[in-house]
Design a protein around this motif. Structure first.
Motif, PDB file in Angstrom:
ATOM      1  N   GLY A  59      -1.841 -10.244   1.769  1.00  0.00           N
ATOM      2  CA  GLY A  59      -2.930  -9.917   0.855  1.00  0.00           C
ATOM      3  C   GLY A  59      -2.657  -8.692   0.008  1.00  0.00           C
ATOM      4  N   ALA A  60      -2.938  -8.800  -1.272  1.00  0.00           N
ATOM      5  CA  ALA A  60      -2.653  -7.731  -2.231  1.00  0.00           C
ATOM      6  C   ALA A  60      -3.468  -6.466  -1.963  1.00  0.00           C
ATOM      7  N   THR A  61      -4.668  -6.614  -1.408  1.00  0.00           N
ATOM      8  CA  THR A  61      -5.514  -5.445  -1.173  1.00  0.00           C
ATOM      9  C   THR A  61      -5.373  -4.887   0.237  1.00  0.00           C
ATOM     10  N   SER A  62      -4.573  -5.543   1.068  1.00  0.00           N
ATOM     11  CA  SER A  62      -4.379  -5.065   2.445  1.00  0.00           C
ATOM     12  C   SER A  62      -3.457  -3.847   2.433  1.00  0.00           C
ATOM     13  N   LYS A  63      -3.709  -2.930   3.343  1.00  0.00           N
ATOM     14  CA  LYS A  63      -2.885  -1.723   3.455  1.00  0.00           C
ATOM     15  C   LYS A  63      -2.266  -1.572   4.839  1.00  0.00           C
ATOM     16  N   THR A  64      -3.019  -1.902   5.887  1.00  0.00           N
ATOM     17  CA  THR A  64      -2.535  -1.702   7.250  1.00  0.00           C
ATOM     18  C   THR A  64      -2.349  -3.044   7.957  1.00  0.00           C
ATOM     19  N   VAL A  65      -1.219  -3.176   8.643  1.00  0.00           N
ATOM     20  CA  VAL A  65      -0.866  -4.435   9.311  1.00  0.00           C
ATOM     21  C   VAL A  65      -0.398  -4.145  10.735  1.00  0.00           C
ATOM     22  N   VAL A  66      -0.850  -4.965  11.669  1.00  0.00           N
ATOM     23  CA  VAL A  66      -0.287  -4.961  13.010  1.00  0.00           C
ATOM     24  C   VAL A  66       0.515  -6.242  13.183  1.00  0.00           C
ATOM     25  N   ASP A  67       1.813  -6.081  13.409  1.00  0.00           N
ATOM     26  CA  ASP A  67       2.669  -7.214  13.746  1.00  0.00           C
ATOM     27  C   ASP A  67       2.644  -7.329  15.259  1.00  0.00           C
ATOM     28  N   ALA A  68       1.815  -8.248  15.769  1.00  0.00           N
ATOM     29  CA  ALA A  68       1.552  -8.318  17.203  1.00  0.00           C
ATOM     30  C   ALA A  68       2.643  -9.044  17.972  1.00  0.00           C
ATOM     31  N   THR A  69       3.629  -9.583  17.282  1.00  0.00           N
ATOM     32  CA  THR A  69       4.770 -10.252  17.925  1.00  0.00           C
ATOM     33  C   THR A  69       6.045  -9.713  17.280  1.00  0.00           C
ATOM     34  N   ALA A  70       6.340  -8.449  17.507  1.00  0.00           N
ATOM     35  CA  ALA A  70       7.356  -7.748  16.714  1.00  0.00           C
ATOM     36  C   ALA A  70       8.761  -8.311  16.855  1.00  0.00           C
ATOM     37  N   GLY A  71       9.168  -8.751  18.048  1.00  0.00           N
ATOM     38  CA  GLY A  71      10.520  -9.277  18.219  1.00  0.00           C
ATOM     39  C   GLY A  71      11.574  -8.253  17.856  1.00  0.00           C
ATOM     40  N   PHE A  72      12.487  -8.605  16.943  1.00  0.00           N
ATOM     41  CA  PHE A  72      13.521  -7.686  16.486  1.00  0.00           C
ATOM     42  C   PHE A  72      13.065  -6.812  15.311  1.00  0.00           C
ATOM     43  N   GLY A  73      11.796  -6.940  14.918  1.00  0.00           N
ATOM     44  CA  GLY A  73      11.213  -6.013  13.963  1.00  0.00           C
ATOM     45  C   GLY A  73      11.505  -6.259  12.497  1.00  0.00           C
ATOM     46  N   VAL A  74      12.142  -7.374  12.156  1.00  0.00           N
ATOM     47  CA  VAL A  74      12.513  -7.603  10.757  1.00  0.00           C
ATOM     48  C   VAL A  74      11.281  -7.753   9.868  1.00  0.00           C
ATOM     49  N   ASP A  75      10.317  -8.570  10.299  1.00  0.00           N
ATOM     50  CA  ASP A  75       9.119  -8.762   9.487  1.00  0.00           C
ATOM     51  C   ASP A  75       8.352  -7.454   9.328  1.00  0.00           C
ATOM     52  N   SER A  76       8.247  -6.686  10.412  1.00  0.00           N
ATOM     53  CA  SER A  76       7.565  -5.388  10.345  1.00  0.00           C
ATOM     54  C   SER A  76       8.226  -4.493   9.309  1.00  0.00           C
ATOM     55  N   ALA A  77       9.551  -4.408   9.378  1.00  0.00           N
ATOM     56  CA  ALA A  77      10.290  -3.533   8.464  1.00  0.00           C
ATOM     57  C   ALA A  77      10.159  -4.003   7.017  1.00  0.00           C
ATOM     58  N   MET A  78      10.207  -5.322   6.794  1.00  0.00           N
ATOM     59  CA  MET A  78      10.068  -5.839   5.437  1.00  0.00           C
ATOM     60  C   MET A  78       8.712  -5.460   4.845  1.00  0.00           C
ATOM     61  N   LEU A  79       7.665  -5.594   5.639  1.00  0.00           N
ATOM     62  CA  LEU A  79       6.334  -5.244   5.143  1.00  0.00           C
ATOM     63  C   LEU A  79       6.242  -3.749   4.839  1.00  0.00           C
ATOM     64  N   ALA A  80       6.841  -2.931   5.693  1.00  0.00           N
ATOM     65  CA  ALA A  80       6.832  -1.486   5.456  1.00  0.00           C
ATOM     66  C   ALA A  80       7.583  -1.139   4.183  1.00  0.00           C
ATOM     67  N   LEU A  81       8.698  -1.812   3.946  1.00  0.00           N
ATOM     68  CA  LEU A  81       9.472  -1.579   2.727  1.00  0.00           C
ATOM     69  C   LEU A  81       8.706  -2.020   1.484  1.00  0.00           C
ATOM     70  N   MET A  82       7.778  -2.973   1.646  1.00  0.00           N
ATOM     71  CA  MET A  82       6.952  -3.417   0.525  1.00  0.00           C
ATOM     72  C   MET A  82       5.775  -2.487   0.264  1.00  0.00           C
ATOM     73  N   GLY A  83       5.549  -1.535   1.175  1.00  0.00           N
ATOM     74  CA  GLY A  83       4.480  -0.577   0.950  1.00  0.00           C
ATOM     75  C   GLY A  83       3.320  -0.661   1.923  1.00  0.00           C
ATOM     76  N   PHE A  84       3.321  -1.642   2.817  1.00  0.00           N
ATOM     77  CA  PHE A  84       2.282  -1.740   3.831  1.00  0.00           C
ATOM     78  C   PHE A  84       2.564  -0.744   4.964  1.00  0.00           C
ATOM     79  N   THR A  85       1.526  -0.259   5.612  1.00  0.00           N
ATOM     80  CA  THR A  85       1.682   0.570   6.803  1.00  0.00           C
ATOM     81  C   THR A  85       1.605  -0.344   8.017  1.00  0.00           C
TER      82      THR A  85
END
Length: 261
Positions: free
Chosen positions: A97-123
């Motif tokens: 979502g364009a207006t979302s700012k904070t995200v919890v990746d509840a199934t982090a695994g190796f963390g790739v999706d988490s890191a990609m979202l952080a690099l896009m500007g999400f916390t």
């Protein structure tokens, strides 16, 4: 970027992983000692080796103990924007979502999706219950902090917590989005094997049952302020009823659900 410990591992790794320490780094030696205590096992015939060496931590195949294995390395993420990997026009960030700012990746695994979202500007807070995966994530964060360009790109927007996701969701500030990428069994008919990192995850922590994931999904709906996003293979049925949006790619789709609160 930050890292933290929460609770003893309750993910069944069986006798699959042995710990080998070959470094004088005090942080890594302490990590190795802690994970040995958490696993609390004598490994007779390990399938994998969690190797602590001068280059950090990697997960090796026991049949090739001298060959470097899988390492969490956020520097390998393609960081091109515009029409590239980190474009907000991609399906993944559209689902978040364009207006979302904070995200919890509840199934982090190796963390790739988490890191990609952080690099896009999400916390992003990535939550991972497996102690073995958490060791790899913490090592990945430590090395990312030493990479000036990568550290600046991530900012203070990425952190990982070692915890049970259901419990942790109810003990944190409510995020805009909770993201789930369950590890479901593959379809029965013969098909190409998933990429190496996914195979490794499957071997290490096994598959998620629909019942277990649904418990997490219901908790996510209670906690998320704006939406819950579930990643699914296209061959699988909808995870739940009445998604408000579906962002479909060639192999996977992102199902978006309203929170219950």
């Amino acid at each position: 970027m930050s890292i933290s410990h929460k609770e003893q591992d309750s993910v069944p790794h069986g006798n699959a992983v042995a710990v080998v320490t070959n470094t004088q780094n005090s942080i890594l030696r302490n990590e190795a000692a802690v994970i040995k205590t958490k696993l609390d096992q004598i490994v007779v015939a390990p399938k994998h080796i969690l190797y602590f060496g001068s280059g950090g931590v990697d997960l090796r195949c026991a049949s090739s103990p001298d060959k470097k294995g899988h390492q969490v390395d956020f520097s390998t993420i393609d960081r091109r924007t515009g029409a590239g990997n980190l474009s907000r026009k991609q399906l993944f960030p559209k689902a978040i979502g364009a207006t979302s700012k904070t995200v919890v990746d509840a199934t982090a695994g190796f963390g790739v999706d988490s890191a990609m979202l952080a690099l896009m500007g999400f916390t992003v807070v990535g939550v991972e219950q497996s102690s073995i995966l958490s060791v790899l994530l913490r090592d990945g964060i430590r090395r990312a902090l030493k990479d000036k360009e990568l550290s600046q790109a991530l900012g203070d927007r990425l952190s990982f917590v070692e915890a049970n996701s259901v419990a942790h969701l109810h003990n944190m500030d409510k995020p805009d989005v909770v993201y789930l990428d369950p590890m479901f069994p593959p379809k029965r008919k013969k098909s190409a094997l998933p990429q190496g990192s996914i195979q490794l995850l499957q071997q290490l922590v096994g598959f998620d049952t629909h019942e277990k994931t649904n418990t997490l999904f219901m908790s996510a709906k209670q906690v998320a302020k704006k939406r819950v996003v579930v990643k699914r293979p296209n061959y699988a049925p909808l995870f739940s009823e009445n998604p408000v949006a579906i962002h479909k790619g060639k192999l996977v789709r992102y199902e978006v659900y309203k929170p219950s609160s």
